[in-house]
Design a protein around this motif. Structure first.
Motif, PDB file in Angstrom:
ATOM      1  N   CYS A  56      39.295  26.723  21.297  1.00 23.26           N
ATOM      2  CA  CYS A  56      37.917  26.359  20.560  1.00 23.26           C
ATOM      3  C   CYS A  56      38.590  25.429  19.327  1.00 23.26           C
ATOM      4  N   VAL A  57      38.113  24.113  19.432  1.00 22.20           N
ATOM      5  CA  VAL A  57      38.434  23.336  18.365  1.00 22.20           C
ATOM      6  C   VAL A  57      37.336  22.903  17.592  1.00 22.20           C
ATOM      7  N   GLU A  58      37.320  23.490  16.527  1.00 21.48           N
ATOM      8  CA  GLU A  58      36.144  23.158  15.602  1.00 21.48           C
ATOM      9  C   GLU A  58      36.143  22.044  14.626  1.00 21.48           C
ATOM     10  N   LEU A  59      35.160  21.195  14.571  1.00 20.94           N
ATOM     11  CA  LEU A  59      35.355  19.837  13.885  1.00 20.94           C
ATOM     12  C   LEU A  59      34.095  20.037  12.754  1.00 20.94           C
ATOM     13  N   SER A  60      34.556  19.431  11.598  1.00 16.96           N
ATOM     14  CA  SER A  60      33.518  19.608  10.482  1.00 16.96           C
ATOM     15  C   SER A  60      32.526  18.337  10.483  1.00 16.96           C
ATOM     16  N   ALA A  61      31.591  18.233   9.932  1.00 16.52           N
ATOM     17  CA  ALA A  61      30.638  17.147   9.610  1.00 16.52           C
ATOM     18  C   ALA A  61      31.040  15.978   9.271  1.00 16.52           C
ATOM     19  N   ASP A  62      32.270  15.894   8.183  1.00 14.91           N
ATOM     20  CA  ASP A  62      33.039  14.843   7.967  1.00 14.91           C
ATOM     21  C   ASP A  62      33.844  14.081   8.841  1.00 14.91           C
ATOM     22  N   GLU A  63      34.530  15.116   9.816  1.00 17.85           N
ATOM     23  CA  GLU A  63      35.193  14.728  10.709  1.00 17.85           C
ATOM     24  C   GLU A  63      34.283  14.083  12.044  1.00 17.85           C
ATOM     25  N   THR A  64      33.433  14.558  12.283  1.00 17.06           N
ATOM     26  CA  THR A  64      32.454  13.883  13.508  1.00 17.06           C
ATOM     27  C   THR A  64      31.830  12.616  12.983  1.00 17.06           C
ATOM     28  N   ALA A  65      31.560  12.438  11.454  1.00 18.44           N
ATOM     29  CA  ALA A  65      31.049  11.216  10.888  1.00 18.44           C
ATOM     30  C   ALA A  65      31.976  10.035  11.065  1.00 18.44           C
ATOM     31  N   LYS A  66      33.286  10.233  11.234  1.00 18.50           N
ATOM     32  CA  LYS A  66      34.383   9.092  11.317  1.00 18.50           C
ATOM     33  C   LYS A  66      33.940   8.402  12.641  1.00 18.50           C
ATOM     34  N   PHE A  67      33.571   9.013  13.660  1.00 18.92           N
ATOM     35  CA  PHE A  67      33.083   8.384  14.863  1.00 18.92           C
ATOM     36  C   PHE A  67      31.819   7.447  14.973  1.00 18.92           C
ATOM     37  N   LYS A  68      31.624   6.482  15.731  1.00 17.47           N
ATOM     38  CA  LYS A  68      30.602   5.647  15.799  1.00 17.47           C
ATOM     39  C   LYS A  68      29.739   6.518  16.798  1.00 17.47           C
ATOM     40  N   GLY A  69      28.169   6.470  16.586  1.00 16.39           N
ATOM     41  CA  GLY A  69      27.361   6.865  17.448  1.00 16.39           C
ATOM     42  C   GLY A  69      27.067   5.994  18.632  1.00 16.39           C
ATOM     43  N   ARG A  70      26.588   6.651  19.794  1.00 22.11           N
ATOM     44  CA  ARG A  70      26.238   5.868  21.037  1.00 22.11           C
ATOM     45  C   ARG A  70      27.633   5.345  21.638  1.00 22.11           C
ATOM     46  N   SER A  71      28.623   6.205  21.522  1.00 20.18           N
ATOM     47  CA  SER A  71      29.662   5.622  22.229  1.00 20.18           C
ATOM     48  C   SER A  71      30.358   6.748  22.670  1.00 20.18           C
ATOM     49  N   TRP A  72      31.669   6.425  23.316  1.00 16.87           N
ATOM     50  CA  TRP A  72      32.470   7.315  23.764  1.00 16.87           C
ATOM     51  C   TRP A  72      33.947   7.842  22.896  1.00 16.87           C
ATOM     52  N   ASN A  90      45.106  15.570  31.155  1.00 18.55           N
ATOM     53  CA  ASN A  90      44.352  14.546  31.406  1.00 18.55           C
ATOM     54  C   ASN A  90      43.524  14.024  30.126  1.00 18.55           C
ATOM     55  N   ILE A  91      43.225  12.930  29.849  1.00 23.45           N
ATOM     56  CA  ILE A  91      42.549  12.557  28.718  1.00 23.45           C
ATOM     57  C   ILE A  91      41.196  12.622  29.149  1.00 23.45           C
ATOM     58  N   VAL A  92      40.078  13.270  28.207  1.00 21.74           N
ATOM     59  CA  VAL A  92      38.744  13.623  28.518  1.00 21.74           C
ATOM     60  C   VAL A  92      37.907  12.759  27.582  1.00 21.74           C
ATOM     61  N   GLN A  93      37.075  12.238  28.367  1.00 22.14           N
ATOM     62  CA  GLN A  93      35.979  11.362  27.649  1.00 22.14           C
ATOM     63  C   GLN A  93      35.060  12.203  27.215  1.00 22.14           C
ATOM     64  N   LEU A  94      34.459  11.873  25.916  1.00 22.76           N
ATOM     65  CA  LEU A  94      33.220  12.785  25.296  1.00 22.76           C
ATOM     66  C   LEU A  94      32.336  11.674  24.981  1.00 22.76           C
ATOM     67  N   ASN A  95      30.838  12.400  24.972  1.00 17.86           N
ATOM     68  CA  ASN A  95      29.984  11.053  24.422  1.00 17.86           C
ATOM     69  C   ASN A  95      29.589  11.699  22.943  1.00 17.86           C
ATOM     70  N   MET A  96      29.348  10.648  21.991  1.00 20.25           N
ATOM     71  CA  MET A  96      29.146  10.849  20.687  1.00 20.25           C
ATOM     72  C   MET A  96      27.720  10.219  20.369  1.00 20.25           C
ATOM     73  N   ASN A  97      26.966  10.975  20.160  1.00 20.07           N
ATOM     74  CA  ASN A  97      25.670  10.473  19.559  1.00 20.07           C
ATOM     75  C   ASN A  97      25.278  10.322  18.321  1.00 20.07           C
ATOM     76  N   PRO A  98      24.665   9.189  17.762  1.00 19.67           N
ATOM     77  CA  PRO A  98      24.193   9.408  16.465  1.00 19.67           C
ATOM     78  C   PRO A  98      23.234  10.284  16.017  1.00 19.67           C
ATOM     79  N   THR A  99      22.953  10.245  14.706  1.00 17.58           N
ATOM     80  CA  THR A  99      22.107  11.017  14.324  1.00 17.58           C
ATOM     81  C   THR A  99      21.016  10.547  13.502  1.00 17.58           C
ATOM     82  N   LEU A 100      19.592  10.878  13.563  1.00 20.46           N
ATOM     83  CA  LEU A 100      18.915  10.387  13.092  1.00 20.46           C
ATOM     84  C   LEU A 100      18.409  10.380  11.265  1.00 20.46           C
ATOM     85  N   TYR A 101      19.282  11.537  11.085  1.00 21.48           N
ATOM     86  CA  TYR A 101      19.136  11.809   9.532  1.00 21.48           C
ATOM     87  C   TYR A 101      19.888  10.643   8.896  1.00 21.48           C
ATOM     88  N   ARG A 102      19.548  10.415   7.950  1.00 26.41           N
ATOM     89  CA  ARG A 102      20.205   9.348   6.834  1.00 26.41           C
ATOM     90  C   ARG A 102      21.377  10.670   6.183  1.00 26.41           C
TER      91      ARG A 102
END
Length: 106
Positions: A56-72, A90-102
């Protein structure tokens, strides 16, 4: 996964945990070893194992904010055994979605 959230990424690795010295979990924006945007977590100090044997790899809000939304994003897992061997994974591809919140609404 969604930007600016705190997801737990569950990873199944077929490995004898008693033989493991450490396991690195590396998240990158691009499928490129020289990509600058990344988050790295290590078992056993930052990653836990649940009752079903998933890491179980827990990511923080600051960590997920580093990545672009609508991307892998890409997850590369590197186990290092006590005998020094590094099993292939294997390298795994994950979908990163944007947020609608400012950012001021979070």
């Amino acid at each position: 996964m969604k930007r600016r959230t705190t997801p737990t990424v569950r990873v199944n690795i077929d490995i004898d945990i008693s033989e493991v010295a450490k396991i690195d979990f590396l998240f990158k924006q691009d499928f490129d070893k020289d990509c600058g945007t990344f988050v790295k977590k290590t078992y056993p100090t930052e990653v836990t194992i649940d009752e079903n044997g998933f890491f179980c790899v827990e990511l923080s809000a600051d960590e997920t904010a580093k990545f672009k939304g609508r991307s892998w994003i890409y997850l590369d897992v590197r186990p290092v055994l006590k005998n020094g061997k590094v099993p292939a994974t294997n390298i795994v591809q994950l979908n990163m979605n944007p947020t609608l919140y400012r950012s001021d609404e979070i």
